[in-house]
Design a protein around this motif. Structure first.
Motif, PDB file in Angstrom:
ATOM      1  N   THR A 200       0.853  -1.139   0.026  1.00  0.00           N
ATOM      2  CA  THR A 200      -0.094   0.025   0.093  1.00  0.00           C
ATOM      3  C   THR A 200       0.614   1.161   0.061  1.00  0.00           C
ATOM      4  O   THR A 200       1.996   1.197   0.512  1.00  0.00           O
ATOM      5  CB  THR A 200      -1.056   0.060   1.177  1.00  0.00           C
ATOM      6  OG1 THR A 200       0.158  -0.084   2.354  1.00  0.00           O
ATOM      7  CG2 THR A 200      -1.950  -1.052   1.209  1.00  0.00           C
ATOM      8  N   GLU A 201       0.345   2.283  -0.517  1.00  0.00           N
ATOM      9  CA  GLU A 201       1.024   3.581  -0.700  1.00  0.00           C
ATOM     10  C   GLU A 201       0.791   4.391   0.507  1.00  0.00           C
ATOM     11  O   GLU A 201       1.709   5.061   1.168  1.00  0.00           O
ATOM     12  CB  GLU A 201       0.656   4.395  -1.819  1.00  0.00           C
ATOM     13  CG  GLU A 201       0.930   3.651  -3.112  1.00  0.00           C
ATOM     14  CD  GLU A 201       2.558   3.844  -3.530  1.00  0.00           C
ATOM     15  OE1 GLU A 201       3.143   4.815  -3.083  1.00  0.00           O
ATOM     16  OE2 GLU A 201       2.996   2.829  -3.928  1.00  0.00           O
ATOM     17  N   GLU A 202      -0.352   4.492   1.285  1.00  0.00           N
ATOM     18  CA  GLU A 202      -0.713   5.073   2.356  1.00  0.00           C
ATOM     19  C   GLU A 202      -1.355   4.257   3.423  1.00  0.00           C
ATOM     20  O   GLU A 202      -1.711   3.226   3.070  1.00  0.00           O
ATOM     21  CB  GLU A 202      -1.538   6.218   1.997  1.00  0.00           C
ATOM     22  CG  GLU A 202      -1.066   7.331   1.056  1.00  0.00           C
ATOM     23  CD  GLU A 202      -2.121   8.156   0.641  1.00  0.00           C
ATOM     24  OE1 GLU A 202      -3.169   8.594   1.313  1.00  0.00           O
ATOM     25  OE2 GLU A 202      -2.101   8.932  -0.488  1.00  0.00           O
ATOM     26  N   VAL A 203      -1.368   4.910   4.566  1.00  0.00           N
ATOM     27  CA  VAL A 203      -1.940   4.069   5.529  1.00  0.00           C
ATOM     28  C   VAL A 203      -3.231   4.040   5.240  1.00  0.00           C
ATOM     29  O   VAL A 203      -3.967   4.637   5.179  1.00  0.00           O
ATOM     30  CB  VAL A 203      -1.722   4.731   6.906  1.00  0.00           C
ATOM     31  CG1 VAL A 203      -2.338   4.059   8.181  1.00  0.00           C
ATOM     32  CG2 VAL A 203      -0.294   4.957   7.261  1.00  0.00           C
ATOM     33  N   SER A 204      -3.847   2.553   5.245  1.00  0.00           N
ATOM     34  CA  SER A 204      -5.314   2.293   5.073  1.00  0.00           C
ATOM     35  C   SER A 204      -5.895   1.983   6.231  1.00  0.00           C
ATOM     36  O   SER A 204      -5.671   1.420   7.276  1.00  0.00           O
ATOM     37  CB  SER A 204      -5.118   0.922   4.109  1.00  0.00           C
ATOM     38  OG  SER A 204      -6.633   0.638   4.184  1.00  0.00           O
ATOM     39  N   SER A 205      -7.106   2.915   6.224  1.00  0.00           N
ATOM     40  CA  SER A 205      -8.022   2.741   7.676  1.00  0.00           C
ATOM     41  C   SER A 205      -8.689   1.329   7.324  1.00  0.00           C
ATOM     42  O   SER A 205      -9.287   0.885   8.562  1.00  0.00           O
ATOM     43  CB  SER A 205      -9.039   3.797   7.464  1.00  0.00           C
ATOM     44  OG  SER A 205      -9.835   3.837   6.389  1.00  0.00           O
ATOM     45  N   LEU A 206      -8.586   0.925   6.158  1.00  0.00           N
ATOM     46  CA  LEU A 206      -9.271  -0.692   5.972  1.00  0.00           C
ATOM     47  C   LEU A 206      -8.346  -1.829   6.579  1.00  0.00           C
ATOM     48  O   LEU A 206      -8.884  -2.647   6.948  1.00  0.00           O
ATOM     49  CB  LEU A 206      -9.609  -0.790   4.229  1.00  0.00           C
ATOM     50  CG  LEU A 206     -10.435   0.256   3.892  1.00  0.00           C
ATOM     51  CD1 LEU A 206     -10.737  -0.046   2.458  1.00  0.00           C
ATOM     52  CD2 LEU A 206     -12.014   0.009   4.546  1.00  0.00           C
TER      53      LEU A 206
ATOM     54  N   GLN B 118      -2.460  -2.073  10.567  1.00  0.00           N
ATOM     55  CA  GLN B 118      -1.562  -1.049   9.853  1.00  0.00           C
ATOM     56  C   GLN B 118      -1.828   0.191  10.198  1.00  0.00           C
ATOM     57  O   GLN B 118      -1.173   1.138  10.754  1.00  0.00           O
ATOM     58  CB  GLN B 118      -1.718  -1.309   8.219  1.00  0.00           C
ATOM     59  CG  GLN B 118      -0.822  -0.068   7.428  1.00  0.00           C
ATOM     60  CD  GLN B 118      -1.187  -0.203   6.014  1.00  0.00           C
ATOM     61  OE1 GLN B 118      -1.992  -0.649   5.557  1.00  0.00           O
ATOM     62  NE2 GLN B 118      -0.249   0.754   5.286  1.00  0.00           N
ATOM     63  N   HIS B 119      -3.358   0.676  10.331  1.00  0.00           N
ATOM     64  CA  HIS B 119      -3.891   1.911  10.880  1.00  0.00           C
ATOM     65  C   HIS B 119      -3.311   1.982  12.320  1.00  0.00           C
ATOM     66  O   HIS B 119      -2.656   2.980  12.844  1.00  0.00           O
ATOM     67  CB  HIS B 119      -5.256   1.796  10.885  1.00  0.00           C
ATOM     68  CG  HIS B 119      -5.908   3.223  11.223  1.00  0.00           C
ATOM     69  ND1 HIS B 119      -5.657   4.355  10.587  1.00  0.00           N
ATOM     70  CD2 HIS B 119      -6.444   3.320  12.294  1.00  0.00           C
ATOM     71  CE1 HIS B 119      -6.401   5.266  11.238  1.00  0.00           C
ATOM     72  NE2 HIS B 119      -6.838   4.804  12.401  1.00  0.00           N
TER      73      HIS B 119
ATOM     74  N   ASN C  17      -0.487   4.607  14.010  1.00  0.00           N
ATOM     75  CA  ASN C  17      -1.067   5.810  14.975  1.00  0.00           C
ATOM     76  C   ASN C  17      -0.053   5.431  16.301  1.00  0.00           C
ATOM     77  O   ASN C  17       0.227   6.499  16.890  1.00  0.00           O
ATOM     78  CB  ASN C  17      -2.269   5.655  15.049  1.00  0.00           C
ATOM     79  CG  ASN C  17      -2.961   6.267  13.950  1.00  0.00           C
ATOM     80  OD1 ASN C  17      -2.965   7.369  13.507  1.00  0.00           O
ATOM     81  ND2 ASN C  17      -3.880   5.562  13.204  1.00  0.00           N
ATOM     82  N   PHE C  18      -0.111   4.252  16.632  1.00  0.00           N
ATOM     83  CA  PHE C  18       0.926   4.082  17.803  1.00  0.00           C
ATOM     84  C   PHE C  18       2.317   4.679  17.849  1.00  0.00           C
ATOM     85  O   PHE C  18       2.637   5.305  18.757  1.00  0.00           O
ATOM     86  CB  PHE C  18       0.868   2.584  18.364  1.00  0.00           C
ATOM     87  CG  PHE C  18      -0.233   1.993  18.574  1.00  0.00           C
ATOM     88  CD1 PHE C  18      -1.506   2.723  18.954  1.00  0.00           C
ATOM     89  CD2 PHE C  18      -0.404   0.518  18.536  1.00  0.00           C
ATOM     90  CE1 PHE C  18      -2.622   1.923  19.415  1.00  0.00           C
ATOM     91  CE2 PHE C  18      -1.490  -0.145  18.944  1.00  0.00           C
ATOM     92  CZ  PHE C  18      -2.686   0.839  19.241  1.00  0.00           C
ATOM     93  N   ALA C  19       2.837   4.259  16.629  1.00  0.00           N
ATOM     94  CA  ALA C  19       4.216   4.722  16.257  1.00  0.00           C
ATOM     95  C   ALA C  19       4.502   6.342  16.540  1.00  0.00           C
ATOM     96  O   ALA C  19       5.461   6.910  16.689  1.00  0.00           O
ATOM     97  CB  ALA C  19       4.746   4.291  15.112  1.00  0.00           C
ATOM     98  N   THR C  20       3.317   6.988  16.081  1.00  0.00           N
ATOM     99  CA  THR C  20       3.475   8.353  15.889  1.00  0.00           C
ATOM    100  C   THR C  20       3.026   9.287  17.027  1.00  0.00           C
ATOM    101  O   THR C  20       2.936  10.408  16.902  1.00  0.00           O
ATOM    102  CB  THR C  20       2.715   9.021  14.480  1.00  0.00           C
ATOM    103  OG1 THR C  20       1.312   8.582  14.572  1.00  0.00           O
ATOM    104  CG2 THR C  20       3.344   8.526  13.297  1.00  0.00           C
TER     105      THR C  20
END
Length: 124
Positions: A28-34, A38-39, A43-46
């Motif tokens: 995937t190119e971007e973080v997918s909310s699906l 991954q989402h 989010n935890f890392a940031t």
């Protein structure tokens, strides 16, 4: 690019996490909310001002996955050490009745590690 060897510290752990996300989520190119995992991991890392407990849990999943994938026992064992340290931190927080959101986030990471280890032990 993987660091040549894993040394303790935030910079090295961040490099391993970056390698982990590049490999694990390369489709995937971007973080997918699906893709919930991954989402959540992004989010935890940031999160700003993460506790050592959460930092170590995030690093543990990265080191365990990358160590297993690259047959790197040193990295895998470092991940196990981080995992153990994070577990002890959760235990200590629960014992002190110091509940917070990061305990839940860390437990989510533990759950993902356990599910992957139990269902995909050959592929982790």
């Amino acid at each position: 690019v993987m660091p040549g060897s894993v040394t303790p510290g935030p910079v090295a752990r961040e490099q391993v996490f970056s390698s982990f996300t590049n490999v694990f989520f390369s489709h995937t190119e971007e973080v997918s909310s699906l893709n919930l995992w991954q989402h959540l991991i992004y989010n935890f890392a940031t999160l700003p001002n993460k506790s050592n407990m959460l930092e170590r849990a995030i690093s543990a999943v990265s080191c365990l996955y990358m160590g297993k994938m690259n047959n790197d026992d040193h990295m895998y064992n470092y991940g196990l050490d981080l995992y153990g340290t994070a577990i002890r931190s959760v235990k200590n927080n629960i014992y002190r009745n110091a509940w917070n959101a990061e305990i839940v986030y860390t437990a989510v990471i533990f759950q993902e590690l356990e599910v992957r280890e139990n269902t995909q032990s050959a592929n982790f």
